[in-house]
Design a protein around this motif. Structure first.
Motif, PDB file in Angstrom:
ATOM      1  N   VAL A  93       0.813  -1.223   0.000  1.00 11.45           N
ATOM      2  CA  VAL A  93       0.000   0.000   0.000  1.00 11.45           C
ATOM      3  C   VAL A  93       0.851   1.279   0.000  1.00 11.45           C
ATOM      4  CG1 VAL A  93      -2.005  -1.091   1.093  1.00 11.45           C
ATOM      5  CG2 VAL A  93      -0.327   0.094   2.529  1.00 11.45           C
ATOM      6  N   PHE A  94       2.125   1.165   0.353  1.00 15.82           N
ATOM      7  CA  PHE A  94       2.985   2.358   0.346  1.00 15.82           C
ATOM      8  C   PHE A  94       4.054   2.265  -0.756  1.00 15.82           C
ATOM      9  CE2 PHE A  94       1.722   1.700   4.861  1.00 15.82           C
ATOM     10  CZ  PHE A  94       0.887   2.802   4.982  1.00 15.82           C
ATOM     11  N   ASP A  95       4.781   1.165  -0.738  1.00 17.95           N
ATOM     12  CA  ASP A  95       5.864   0.978  -1.701  1.00 17.95           C
ATOM     13  C   ASP A  95       5.810  -0.454  -2.218  1.00 17.95           C
ATOM     14  OD1 ASP A  95       7.299   3.546  -1.243  1.00 17.95           O
ATOM     15  OD2 ASP A  95       7.622   2.718   0.758  1.00 17.95           O
ATOM     16  N   CYS A  96       6.164  -0.592  -3.503  1.00 18.01           N
ATOM     17  CA  CYS A  96       6.208  -1.924  -4.122  1.00 18.01           C
ATOM     18  C   CYS A  96       7.663  -2.212  -4.478  1.00 18.01           C
ATOM     19  CB  CYS A  96       5.337  -1.918  -5.376  1.00 18.01           C
ATOM     20  SG  CYS A  96       5.578  -3.380  -6.413  1.00 18.01           S
ATOM     21  N   PRO A  97       8.136  -3.430  -4.267  1.00 18.01           N
ATOM     22  CA  PRO A  97       9.539  -3.713  -4.597  1.00 18.01           C
ATOM     23  C   PRO A  97       9.830  -3.609  -6.098  1.00 18.01           C
ATOM     24  CG  PRO A  97       8.377  -5.733  -3.924  1.00 18.01           C
ATOM     25  CD  PRO A  97       7.452  -4.588  -3.674  1.00 18.01           C
ATOM     26  N   TYR A  98       8.790  -3.644  -6.925  1.00 16.55           N
ATOM     27  CA  TYR A  98       9.001  -3.623  -8.381  1.00 16.55           C
ATOM     28  C   TYR A  98       8.580  -2.297  -9.022  1.00 16.55           C
ATOM     29  CZ  TYR A  98       8.873  -8.471  -6.900  1.00 16.55           C
ATOM     30  OH  TYR A  98       9.086  -9.639  -6.207  1.00 16.55           O
ATOM     31  N   GLU A  99       7.569  -1.626  -8.405  1.00 14.92           N
ATOM     32  CA  GLU A  99       7.005  -0.419  -9.036  1.00 14.92           C
ATOM     33  C   GLU A  99       7.316   0.868  -8.272  1.00 14.92           C
ATOM     34  OE1 GLU A  99       2.777  -0.792  -9.813  1.00 14.92           O
ATOM     35  OE2 GLU A  99       3.058  -2.784 -10.672  1.00 14.92           O
ATOM     36  N   GLY A 100       7.903   0.743  -7.082  1.00 16.11           N
ATOM     37  CA  GLY A 100       8.195   1.956  -6.299  1.00 16.11           C
ATOM     38  C   GLY A 100       6.969   2.456  -5.555  1.00 16.11           C
ATOM     39  N   ARG A 101       6.860   3.803  -5.425  1.00 12.90           N
ATOM     40  CA  ARG A 101       5.813   4.432  -4.618  1.00 12.90           C
ATOM     41  C   ARG A 101       4.406   4.127  -5.167  1.00 12.90           C
ATOM     42  NH1 ARG A 101       6.275   8.805  -0.925  1.00 12.90           N
ATOM     43  NH2 ARG A 101       8.396   8.153  -0.542  1.00 12.90           N
ATOM     44  N   ILE A 102       3.502   3.781  -4.265  1.00 14.38           N
ATOM     45  CA  ILE A 102       2.116   3.453  -4.652  1.00 14.38           C
ATOM     46  C   ILE A 102       1.189   4.545  -4.127  1.00 14.38           C
ATOM     47  CG2 ILE A 102       0.259   1.730  -4.402  1.00 14.38           C
ATOM     48  CD1 ILE A 102       2.723   0.827  -6.100  1.00 14.38           C
ATOM     49  N   SER A 103       0.263   4.989  -4.955  1.00 17.43           N
ATOM     50  CA  SER A 103      -0.610   6.104  -4.543  1.00 17.43           C
ATOM     51  C   SER A 103      -1.805   5.590  -3.748  1.00 17.43           C
ATOM     52  CB  SER A 103      -1.127   6.838  -5.779  1.00 17.43           C
ATOM     53  OG  SER A 103      -2.079   6.016  -6.426  1.00 17.43           O
ATOM     54  N   PRO A 104      -2.359   6.428  -2.842  1.00 18.18           N
ATOM     55  CA  PRO A 104      -3.587   6.032  -2.146  1.00 18.18           C
ATOM     56  C   PRO A 104      -4.705   5.667  -3.123  1.00 18.18           C
ATOM     57  CG  PRO A 104      -2.616   7.949  -1.093  1.00 18.18           C
ATOM     58  CD  PRO A 104      -1.819   7.701  -2.342  1.00 18.18           C
ATOM     59  N   ASP A 105      -4.742   6.291  -4.302  1.00 20.16           N
ATOM     60  CA  ASP A 105      -5.798   5.944  -5.275  1.00 20.16           C
ATOM     61  C   ASP A 105      -5.730   4.478  -5.687  1.00 20.16           C
ATOM     62  OD1 ASP A 105      -6.791   8.449  -5.238  1.00 20.16           O
ATOM     63  OD2 ASP A 105      -5.881   9.101  -7.145  1.00 20.16           O
ATOM     64  N   ALA A 106      -4.509   3.973  -5.838  1.00 22.30           N
ATOM     65  CA  ALA A 106      -4.361   2.557  -6.224  1.00 22.30           C
ATOM     66  C   ALA A 106      -4.863   1.656  -5.100  1.00 22.30           C
ATOM     67  CB  ALA A 106      -2.891   2.254  -6.541  1.00 22.30           C
ATOM     68  N   VAL A 107      -4.638   2.086  -3.862  1.00 22.53           N
ATOM     69  CA  VAL A 107      -5.093   1.298  -2.697  1.00 22.53           C
ATOM     70  C   VAL A 107      -6.621   1.319  -2.636  1.00 22.53           C
ATOM     71  CG1 VAL A 107      -4.974   1.082  -0.183  1.00 22.53           C
ATOM     72  CG2 VAL A 107      -2.956   1.870  -1.466  1.00 22.53           C
TER      73      VAL A 107
END
Ligand code: HMG
Ligand code: MG
Length: 301
Positions: free
Chosen positions: A146-160
Motif C-alpha cells: 500500500v505504500f511501496d512496491c519492490p518492483y514499481e516503487g511508490r504506490i498512490s492512495p488511489d491505487a489502494v
C-alpha cells in the motif's frame, strides 16, 4: 488519556507471516505447541497458517494437519490465508473461524505473489469471499504494497482505494493494509489514512507493518493518531514476504505490547506469556529473533 485509545486489538500473524519466510522448517508438533502457547496469551486472533500452493510456500505445507491438531480456545478467532477456492475448501475442512484473502495494490507484486493481474484476481477472490461468508466465516481482505512496491516503487492512495473498494464490494468484513516491504515513513501513513479513514469505517481498518527500516513503531503511533486501533504483528518480529526480496519481518508483538502497556493502552495480552512464546520459537529456529523487547527481557532473566 485523551490522545490514545483505551484498547488496541492485535492479530498475531507469526505462525503464518512469520514462518512463511523462515528457511528452517518447524515440525508440525512444534508449531502446534507454539500456537497453543499463543492461544493462552490473551491474544484474540491468530493467523495460524496458509492454504496456498505448498510448492510456493513449503514451510506451511502442513496447514491442514496443524489446523486439526491445535487445541482450540473458544475465545480465539483462528484464521488462515486463503488464495482461491481450493485453499478455502481445505481451510474449511480443517476448521477456520476466519479466512484472509490477499492481493496487492500494485500490479507487479500481485502478479509475482499470486500469479494473476489485479483484474483477474477479483473473480477468484469474489467467489472465495462469497463462499466463506455463506459458511459463516469472518473475512479479512489484505491489501499488500500500500505504500511501496519492490518492483514499481511508490504506490498512490488511489491505487489502494481502487482495490479496497472492490474487496469491500465483494463482501470482506475488514481490510488489512500491508507495508509489505516495511519501508514507509509516517508521512506516507498520514497520506494513506487521510484518504481512507473517512471513506471506510476506522474499525474496519487494520494496519500491517513490516519493520525492514525500523519505522513500524513510528507508523503505528501515526496510525493511532488517526484513530486506528487494530494492528497485525508477529511474535519476536518474525516474518516477511517471499515475493518481496530483502523485506524483514512483521513488527514484533512483544515490542507493541511494551509500547501499548507503557502508554496505558490495554491489549488483553500477557507480556510474560508472549515472551515465553518468543523464546520457544527462537529456540526451535536456532537464531535470535529481531525484537529488542525479547532480547532485553531474556537478558533480565
Ligand atoms: P497458480 O499456479 O496460478 O494456480 O497459483 P492455478 O490455479 O493455476 O493452479 C495450478 C496448480 O496448483 C493446480 O494443480 C492447482 O490444483 C494447484 P495441478 O492441476 O497443476 O496439479 N493449486 C493449489 N494447491 C494447493 N492449494 C491451493 C492451490 N491453488 C492451486 N490453494 C496461487 C496461484 C495463488 C495458488 C499461488 O500463486 C500461490 O500459492 N501463491 C502463494 C503466495 C503467498 O503465499 N505469498 C505470501 C503470502 S502474502 C503476504 O505475505 C502478504 C501479507 O502478509 C500482507 C503484507 O505484508 O502486505 C498477507
Ligand atoms: Mg505481511
Amino acid at each position: 488519556m485523551g490522545r490514545w485509545p483505551e484498547f488496541v486489538q492485535i492479530k498475531e500473524v507469526g505462525p503464518r507471516d512469520g514462518l512463511q519466510n523462515e528457511k528452517k522448517r518447524i515440525s508440525t508438533a512444534d508449531k502446534v505447541n507454539w500456537i497453543n502457547m499463543l492461544s493462552e496469551s490473551g491474544v484474540r486472533e491468530i493467523e495460524y497458517s496458509s492454504f496456498v500452493h505448498p510448492k510456493w510456500i513449503p514451510q506451511l505445507a502442513d496447514a491442514h494437519e496443524a489446523g486439526r491438531k491445535i487445541k482450540r480456545n473458544p475465545e480465539v478467532r483462528y484464521s488462515a490465508l486463503v488464495p482461491n477456492m481450493k485453499g478455502l475448501e481445505l481451510a474449511l475442512e480443517t476448521g477456520i473461524d476466519g479466512a484472509s484473502v490477499f492481493m496487492s495494490a500494485s500490479e507487479a507484486h500481485n502478479k509475482k505473489n499470486i500469479n494473476k493481474s489485479i483484474d483477474d484476481t477479483f473473480p477468484v477472490l469474489g467467489e472465495v469471499i462469497r463462499e466463506a461468508k455463506k459458511a459463516g466465516k469472518h473475512v479479512t481482505g489484505y491489501v499488500s504494497t500500500v505504500f511501496d512496491c519492490p518492483y514499481e516503487g511508490r504506490i498512490s492512495p488511489d491505487a489502494v482505494i481502487r482495490v479496497s473498494d472492490q474487496l469491500l464490494e465483494c463482501g470482506v468484513d475488514d481490510l488489512s493494509f500491508g507495508d509489505t516491504i516495511g519501508t514507509a515513513v509516517p508521512s506516507q501513513v498520514e497520506e494513506l489514512l487521510e484518504a481512507v479513514v473517512n471513506r471506510y469505517s476506522k474499525d474496519r481498518i487494520i494496519m500491517h507493518f513490516h519493520d525492514t527500516r525500523g519505522m513500524a513503531i513510528a507508523n503505528i503511533m501515526t496510525s493511532m493518531a488517526y484513530g486506528i486501533t487494530r494492528f497485525d504483528s508477529a511474535v519476536g518480529g518474525l516474518g516477511g514476504c517471499p515475493y518481496a526480496p530483502g523485506a524483514a519481518g512483521n513488527v514484533a508483538t512483544n515490542d507493541i505490547l511494551y509500547l501499548m502497556h507503557g502508554l496505558g493502552i490495554k491489549t488483553g495480552i500477557c507480556e510474560k506469556k508472549l515472551q515465553e512464546a518468543a523464546l520457544y520459537i527462537q529456540n526451535k529456529l536456532g537464531k535470535d529473533l529481531p525484537s529488542k523487547s525479547v532480547a532485553y527481557a531474556a537478558a533480565q532473566q
